[in-house]
Design a protein around this motif. Structure first.
Motif, mmCIF file in Angstrom:
data_model
loop_
_atom_site.group_PDB
_atom_site.id
_atom_site.type_symbol
_atom_site.label_atom_id
_atom_site.label_comp_id
_atom_site.label_asym_id
_atom_site.label_seq_id
_atom_site.Cartn_x
_atom_site.Cartn_y
_atom_site.Cartn_z
ATOM 1 N N GLU A 38 -0.050 -14.102 -10.206
ATOM 2 C CA GLU A 38 -0.089 -12.580 -10.311
ATOM 3 C C GLU A 38 -1.097 -11.963 -11.313
ATOM 4 O OE1 GLU A 38 2.389 -14.998 -11.275
ATOM 5 O OE2 GLU A 38 1.754 -14.769 -13.167
ATOM 6 N N VAL A 81 9.393 -6.917 -9.224
ATOM 7 C CA VAL A 81 9.983 -5.707 -8.250
ATOM 8 C C VAL A 81 11.107 -5.061 -8.489
ATOM 9 C CG1 VAL A 81 10.387 -5.446 -5.710
ATOM 10 C CG2 VAL A 81 8.838 -7.377 -6.377
ATOM 11 N N ARG A 112 1.908 -8.917 -9.205
ATOM 12 C CA ARG A 112 2.624 -9.364 -8.085
ATOM 13 C C ARG A 112 1.883 -10.809 -7.706
ATOM 14 N NH1 ARG A 112 5.337 -5.972 -9.588
ATOM 15 N NH2 ARG A 112 6.253 -4.335 -8.537
ATOM 16 N N GLU A 169 9.069 -13.038 -9.702
ATOM 17 C CA GLU A 169 8.809 -11.938 -8.831
ATOM 18 C C GLU A 169 9.879 -10.965 -8.360
ATOM 19 O OE1 GLU A 169 5.490 -11.621 -8.105
ATOM 20 O OE2 GLU A 169 5.389 -10.296 -6.062
ATOM 21 N N TYR A 227 -0.890 -1.850 -6.091
ATOM 22 C CA TYR A 227 0.383 -2.477 -5.897
ATOM 23 C C TYR A 227 1.672 -1.652 -5.968
ATOM 24 C CZ TYR A 227 -2.114 -7.190 -6.145
ATOM 25 O OH TYR A 227 -3.065 -7.902 -5.973
#
Ligand code: UD1
Ligand code: UDP
Length: 364
Positions: free
Chosen positions: A300, A134, A121, A130, A153
């Protein structure tokens, strides 16, 4: 049972090779679907050759487009392939549009999925990657993570821990496998470089998609090249805009086509400094102990900073940071290499997948 790996872009090939090899050693029936997101020989074919990847069983030739158009083509093409091939597991890699499309299609068809390189992330939704990360992690049935912070995360996003496996970094497996072949001398000679040089790669939309960002970046890289020669293998995304911004072949700057995997890492291995905005290159320089300056406001992959040779810099700070890195000489990694970056991530992933296919280890 049949496992299908969906690959589309340059970094996917590097991450998949060790997984495909290890599953092959366990006798698992598998095939590669190439989406054709990357299609130039130097962005695709050369990786199949350098990494010893088997020929894809299908190539969807989706090509380039806006996010919506490219993703739409990927969705349609992948649905046809999954319906025809009826895989028991679809494996996706990293954070590119091919990754997102494959997990979405598989999830809707009720096909189980695994995500290799889950849980990274940047917390920057302005990065297209990103968004892909997700969504992919929300849908995956098996999540393979490369570094421990990803576990927290994913837990905070509500992913059940039983789905998540810390296995190390398959991109580093590929690097380990290539290491004996990584010799800077031939590529340095071919490019006419002196023994001390820097390598730069730039392709993030935030850096190359506007004339203004490109100009700022190019000025900073040219400034570095006044201290030490810089070679820039240019990703097709930034080619035109970086050239317009003044990134052209010169006395101390070499602007070249993308390099194949072995040539590129050979060049990196011999470099005094790497300047990049690539995800994978931050990790590879960490393992090779080459100083890396990353032209991004975030990463990330923070483990490359805490355990590696990486630092984040702005274009304005790049020249001074480069000067310091060059003066300091070979970088000492900030700590031990990240846990399980040992060249054995592929076999760990394959073991989990093989057990899962047998039903021994079904994720909830
Ligand atoms: C993609 C990934 C990015 C990854 C990068 C690795 C997405 C959203 N982005 O970015 O996360 O870091 O790959 O390299 O999936 N092009 C060519 N030839 C090719 C491929 C691309 O000329 O073989 C040009 C086209 O003009 C295209 C542009 O590059 O429009 C961008 O390609 P695309 O696949 O959309 O994204 P990348 O910038 O490559
Ligand atoms: N790479 C390469 N040739 C190049 C530039 C990069 O072989 O000219 C390799 C690099 O070593 C790494 C991968 O491509 O293994 C990273 O791809 P990229 O930077 O395009 O994507 P990202 O990691 O940023 O998603």
């Amino acid at each position: 049972p049949l496992v299908l790996h969906v690959l589309g872009a340059r970094p996917n090939f590097v991450k998949a090779a060790p997984v495909v090899r290890a599953l092959g050693e366990l006798g698992v029936r598998q095939g590669i679907i190439h989406t054709g997101q990357h299609y130039d020989a130097l962005m695709s074919d050369v990786f199949f050759a350098d990494l010893g990847l088997p020929e894809p069983v299908a190539n969807l030739a989706v090509g380039s487009g806006t996010h919506a158009r490219q993703t739409a083509a990927l969705l349609v093409g992948l649905e046809d392939v999954f319906l025809a091939q009826e895989p028991d597991l679809v494996v996706v890699y990293g954070d590119v549009n091919s990754t997102l499309a494959a997990i979405l299609v598989a999830a809707k068809l009720g096909i189980r999925t695994a995500h290799v390189e889950a849980g990274l992330r940047s917390f920057d939704r302005g990065m297209p990657e990103e968004v892909n990360r997700v969504v992919t992690d929300a849908l995956a049935d098996l999540l393979f993570v490369t570094s421990p912070e990803a576990l927290a995360y994913l837990a905070s996003e509500g992913v059940p821990p039983a789905k998540v496996h810390l296995v190390g970094n398959p991109m580093i497996d590929s690097l380990f496998a290539a290491l004996p072949a990584l010799d800077p001398a031939p590529v340095v000679a071919r490019l006419g470089l002196p023994s001390r040089y820097a390598v730069a790669t730039l392709h993030r939309p935030a850096n190359v998609d506007t004339a203004e960002a490109a100009r700022e970046l190019v000025e900073a890289v040219l400034e570095v090249s006044r201290r030490t020669p810089v070679v820039v293998p240019v990703h097709p995304r930034g080619k035109a805009r970086l050239a317009e911004a003044g990134l052209v072949d010169g006395e101390t700057i070499k602007v070249i086509e993308p390099l194949g995997y072995v040539d590129f890492l050979s060049l990196v291995r011999g470099a005094a400094l790497v300047v990049t905005d690539s995800g994978g290159v931050q990790e590879e320089t960490t393992m090779l102990g080459v100083p890396c300056l990353t032209l991004r406001p975030n990463t990330e992959r923070p483990i490359t900073i805490t355990h590696g040779t990486n630092r984040l810099v702005t274009p304005a700070l790049l020249p001074a940071a480069a000067e310091k890195a060059l003066a300091d000489g070979a970088a000492t990694p900030a700590g031990e290499l990240p846990v399980m970056w040992d060249g054995k991530a592929g076999p760990r992933i394959a073991t989990v997948i093989a057990a899962w296919l047998k039903g021994d280890n079904l994720a909830p």
